[in-house]
Scaffold this motif. Structure first.
Motif, PDB file in Angstrom:
ATOM      1  N   VAL A   1     -14.173  54.363  -2.682  1.00 26.27           N
ATOM      2  CA  VAL A   1     -13.145  53.733  -3.511  1.00 26.27           C
ATOM      3  C   VAL A   1     -12.063  54.733  -3.918  1.00 26.27           C
ATOM      4  N   LEU A   2     -12.432  55.737  -4.689  1.00 27.48           N
ATOM      5  CA  LEU A   2     -11.418  56.573  -5.331  1.00 27.48           C
ATOM      6  C   LEU A   2     -10.704  57.522  -4.379  1.00 27.48           C
ATOM      7  N   ARG A   3     -11.416  58.103  -3.430  1.00 30.29           N
ATOM      8  CA  ARG A   3     -10.742  59.024  -2.516  1.00 30.29           C
ATOM      9  C   ARG A   3      -9.770  58.291  -1.589  1.00 30.29           C
ATOM     10  N   PRO A   4     -10.131  57.146  -1.018  1.00 27.57           N
ATOM     11  CA  PRO A   4      -9.132  56.416  -0.233  1.00 27.57           C
ATOM     12  C   PRO A   4      -7.896  56.037  -1.045  1.00 27.57           C
ATOM     13  N   VAL A   5      -8.107  55.664  -2.300  1.00 26.08           N
ATOM     14  CA  VAL A   5      -6.960  55.339  -3.148  1.00 26.08           C
ATOM     15  C   VAL A   5      -6.075  56.565  -3.330  1.00 26.08           C
ATOM     16  N   ARG A   6      -6.694  57.726  -3.572  1.00 27.22           N
ATOM     17  CA  ARG A   6      -5.931  58.947  -3.786  1.00 27.22           C
ATOM     18  C   ARG A   6      -5.227  59.404  -2.499  1.00 27.22           C
ATOM     19  N   GLU A   7      -5.944  59.397  -1.393  1.00 33.26           N
ATOM     20  CA  GLU A   7      -5.416  59.993  -0.164  1.00 33.26           C
ATOM     21  C   GLU A   7      -4.538  59.040   0.646  1.00 33.26           C
TER      22      GLU A   7
ATOM     23  N   PHE B   1     -19.836  59.241 -17.939  1.00 34.72           N
ATOM     24  CA  PHE B   1     -19.872  60.498 -17.163  1.00 34.72           C
ATOM     25  C   PHE B   1     -18.689  60.666 -16.208  1.00 34.72           C
ATOM     26  N   LEU B   2     -17.529  60.150 -16.547  1.00 34.59           N
ATOM     27  CA  LEU B   2     -16.403  60.199 -15.608  1.00 34.59           C
ATOM     28  C   LEU B   2     -15.773  61.585 -15.470  1.00 34.59           C
ATOM     29  N   PHE B   3     -16.134  62.513 -16.357  1.00 32.45           N
ATOM     30  CA  PHE B   3     -15.600  63.875 -16.218  1.00 32.45           C
ATOM     31  C   PHE B   3     -16.375  64.694 -15.179  1.00 32.45           C
ATOM     32  N   ARG B   4     -17.368  64.095 -14.560  1.00 33.66           N
ATOM     33  CA  ARG B   4     -18.169  64.822 -13.571  1.00 33.66           C
ATOM     34  C   ARG B   4     -17.306  65.311 -12.417  1.00 33.66           C
TER      35      ARG B   4
ATOM     36  N   GLY C   1       5.486  53.561  -5.815  1.00 37.40           N
ATOM     37  CA  GLY C   1       4.930  53.780  -4.491  1.00 37.40           C
ATOM     38  C   GLY C   1       3.602  54.495  -4.462  1.00 37.40           C
ATOM     39  N   ARG C   2       2.955  54.662  -5.619  1.00 40.47           N
ATOM     40  CA  ARG C   2       1.664  55.355  -5.668  1.00 40.47           C
ATOM     41  C   ARG C   2       0.796  54.731  -6.746  1.00 40.47           C
ATOM     42  N   PRO C   3      -0.424  54.301  -6.421  1.00 41.84           N
ATOM     43  CA  PRO C   3      -1.291  53.737  -7.457  1.00 41.84           C
ATOM     44  C   PRO C   3      -1.635  54.770  -8.516  1.00 41.84           C
ATOM     45  N   LEU C   4      -1.846  54.302  -9.723  1.00 41.79           N
ATOM     46  CA  LEU C   4      -2.295  55.152 -10.829  1.00 41.79           C
ATOM     47  C   LEU C   4      -3.751  54.826 -11.117  1.00 41.79           C
ATOM     48  N   VAL C   5      -4.581  55.858 -11.265  1.00 45.82           N
ATOM     49  CA  VAL C   5      -5.999  55.663 -11.565  1.00 45.82           C
ATOM     50  C   VAL C   5      -6.275  56.168 -12.976  1.00 45.82           C
ATOM     51  N   ALA C   6      -6.713  55.262 -13.843  1.00 48.46           N
ATOM     52  CA  ALA C   6      -7.026  55.602 -15.228  1.00 48.46           C
ATOM     53  C   ALA C   6      -8.526  55.507 -15.446  1.00 48.46           C
ATOM     54  N   GLY C   7      -9.106  56.508 -16.090  1.00 49.89           N
ATOM     55  CA  GLY C   7     -10.523  56.514 -16.401  1.00 49.89           C
ATOM     56  C   GLY C   7     -10.765  56.165 -17.857  1.00 49.89           C
ATOM     57  N   LEU C   8     -11.551  55.137 -18.111  1.00 55.84           N
ATOM     58  CA  LEU C   8     -11.916  54.714 -19.458  1.00 55.84           C
ATOM     59  C   LEU C   8     -13.378  55.069 -19.662  1.00 55.84           C
ATOM     60  N   THR C   9     -13.638  56.030 -20.527  1.00 54.08           N
ATOM     61  CA  THR C   9     -14.995  56.561 -20.595  1.00 54.08           C
ATOM     62  C   THR C   9     -15.415  56.844 -22.028  1.00 54.08           C
ATOM     63  N   GLY C  10     -16.683  57.119 -22.200  1.00 49.91           N
ATOM     64  CA  GLY C  10     -17.259  57.377 -23.511  1.00 49.91           C
ATOM     65  C   GLY C  10     -18.761  57.244 -23.425  1.00 49.91           C
ATOM     66  N   MET C  11     -19.437  57.436 -24.552  1.00 47.86           N
ATOM     67  CA  MET C  11     -20.884  57.317 -24.581  1.00 47.86           C
ATOM     68  C   MET C  11     -21.310  55.863 -24.368  1.00 47.86           C
ATOM     69  N   ASP C  12     -22.591  55.669 -24.159  1.00 48.48           N
ATOM     70  CA  ASP C  12     -23.146  54.324 -24.064  1.00 48.48           C
ATOM     71  C   ASP C  12     -22.806  53.558 -25.345  1.00 48.48           C
TER      72      ASP C  12
ATOM     73  N   ASP D   1     -11.242  64.821 -10.423  1.00 51.35           N
ATOM     74  CA  ASP D   1      -9.925  65.105  -9.855  1.00 51.35           C
ATOM     75  C   ASP D   1      -9.329  63.918  -9.100  1.00 51.35           C
ATOM     76  N   LEU D   2     -10.066  62.812  -9.024  1.00 49.95           N
ATOM     77  CA  LEU D   2      -9.552  61.606  -8.378  1.00 49.95           C
ATOM     78  C   LEU D   2      -8.999  60.621  -9.400  1.00 49.95           C
ATOM     79  N   ILE D   3      -9.009  61.018 -10.678  1.00 52.18           N
ATOM     80  CA  ILE D   3      -8.532  60.172 -11.767  1.00 52.18           C
ATOM     81  C   ILE D   3      -7.316  60.838 -12.395  1.00 52.18           C
ATOM     82  N   ASP D   4      -6.255  60.069 -12.604  1.00 54.92           N
ATOM     83  CA  ASP D   4      -4.979  60.625 -13.055  1.00 54.92           C
ATOM     84  C   ASP D   4      -4.914  60.830 -14.564  1.00 54.92           C
ATOM     85  N   LEU D   5      -5.556  59.959 -15.317  1.00 57.04           N
ATOM     86  CA  LEU D   5      -5.468  60.010 -16.775  1.00 57.04           C
ATOM     87  C   LEU D   5      -6.764  59.477 -17.366  1.00 57.04           C
TER      88      LEU D   5
END
Length: 247
Positions: free
Chosen positions: A108-114, A152-155, A35-46, A160-164
């Motif tokens: 995008v991300l805040r509506p998904v979270r809230e 730069f997803l740790f900005r 009942g709740r979407p999961l948001v995953a961040g895939l990040t790293g250098m260029d 705080d809108l990303i779960d993992l």
């Protein structure tokens, strides 16, 4: 992002790229709450392989029949006049002004979270023409896994809108080699100067203030995309138990 400090398991070399993709898909599906979407961040250098991993994960979820939505942070670039401000060094302009993280969060991300869902069609910047003519559609429901891919997803604007977080780690010499292979054929030799004056200095400043070990639950040495090495993986998962002899 989760604030739990889950003990991480040391995992040996992943045997193949496909194994990593499948184990990440298992991890995300196992972490998702009903009942709740999961948001995953895939990040790293260029050039760390973020786009390739996101595409492979989306294909894996498609194969499994699992709801998913891919969000590429590159789609939220600001216009060239902002990205290349003449009053700032290239690296500073890239880090602070190249991408509109505030818009990605707000639309995008805040509506998904809230709200737990999103149905939106956004008009975004088309990089080759530097015009707002790119259309992206985002459909997220309570059972969707959202894959956010980009730098730069740790900005603070979106962390705080990303779960993992999954962080793909590569050394600077690998970044340069991949940049040469990818960009020189289309942009010419002069593009390599940007890696020394723009991309790498910006990443160094960013990572100094946002160490991956403090934010990412999964850290992968992706220097060899065909044989990635998992450095950090959440303890208690099936993959971690298998590597630890089933304990």
């Amino acid at each position: 992002m989760t604030t739990e400090t889950t003990a991480a398991a040391a995992v040996p070399r992943v045997r193949s790229r496909q194994q990593l993709v499948e184990e990440l898909a298992d991890l995300l599906q196992g972490r998702k709450r009903p009942g709740r979407p999961l948001v995953a961040g895939l990040t790293g250098m260029d050039t760390s392989g973020k786009s390739q991993l996101a595409t492979a994960l989306a294909a894996e979820f498609e194969r499994r029949g699992a709801g998913h939505q891919l969000v590429r942070i590159d789609d939220f670039h600001r216009p060239r006049a902002v990205r290349y401000r003449s009053d700032l060094p290239e690296a500073e302009a890239y880090y602070h002004h190249s991408i509109d993280f505030g818009r990605a969060a707000a639309e995008v991300l805040r509506p998904v979270r809230e709200e737990g869902r999103l149905s939106a069609e956004l008009t975004l910047l088309d990089l080759p023409t530097d015009t707002y003519t790119l259309t992206r559609t985002y459909e997220v429901g309570p059972e969707t896994i959202v894959l956010v891919e980009g730098v730069f997803l740790f900005r603070d604007e979106i962390r705080d809108l990303i779960d993992l977080f999954v962080y793909l780690d590569v050394a600077e010499d690998v970044v340069l080699a991949r940049g040469r292979s990818r960009d020189v054929p289309s942009q010419g030799e002069e593009v390599m100067g940007k890696y020394h004056t723009k991309y790498l200095p910006a990443q160094r400043a960013y990572l100094a203030g946002h160490p991956p070990a403090e934010h990412a639950e999964v850290i992968v040495d992706n220097s060899d995309w065909a044989a990635p090495v998992v450095r950090v993986w959440p303890a208690g998962t099936a993959a971690a138990r298998a590597e630890d002899g089933g304990r």
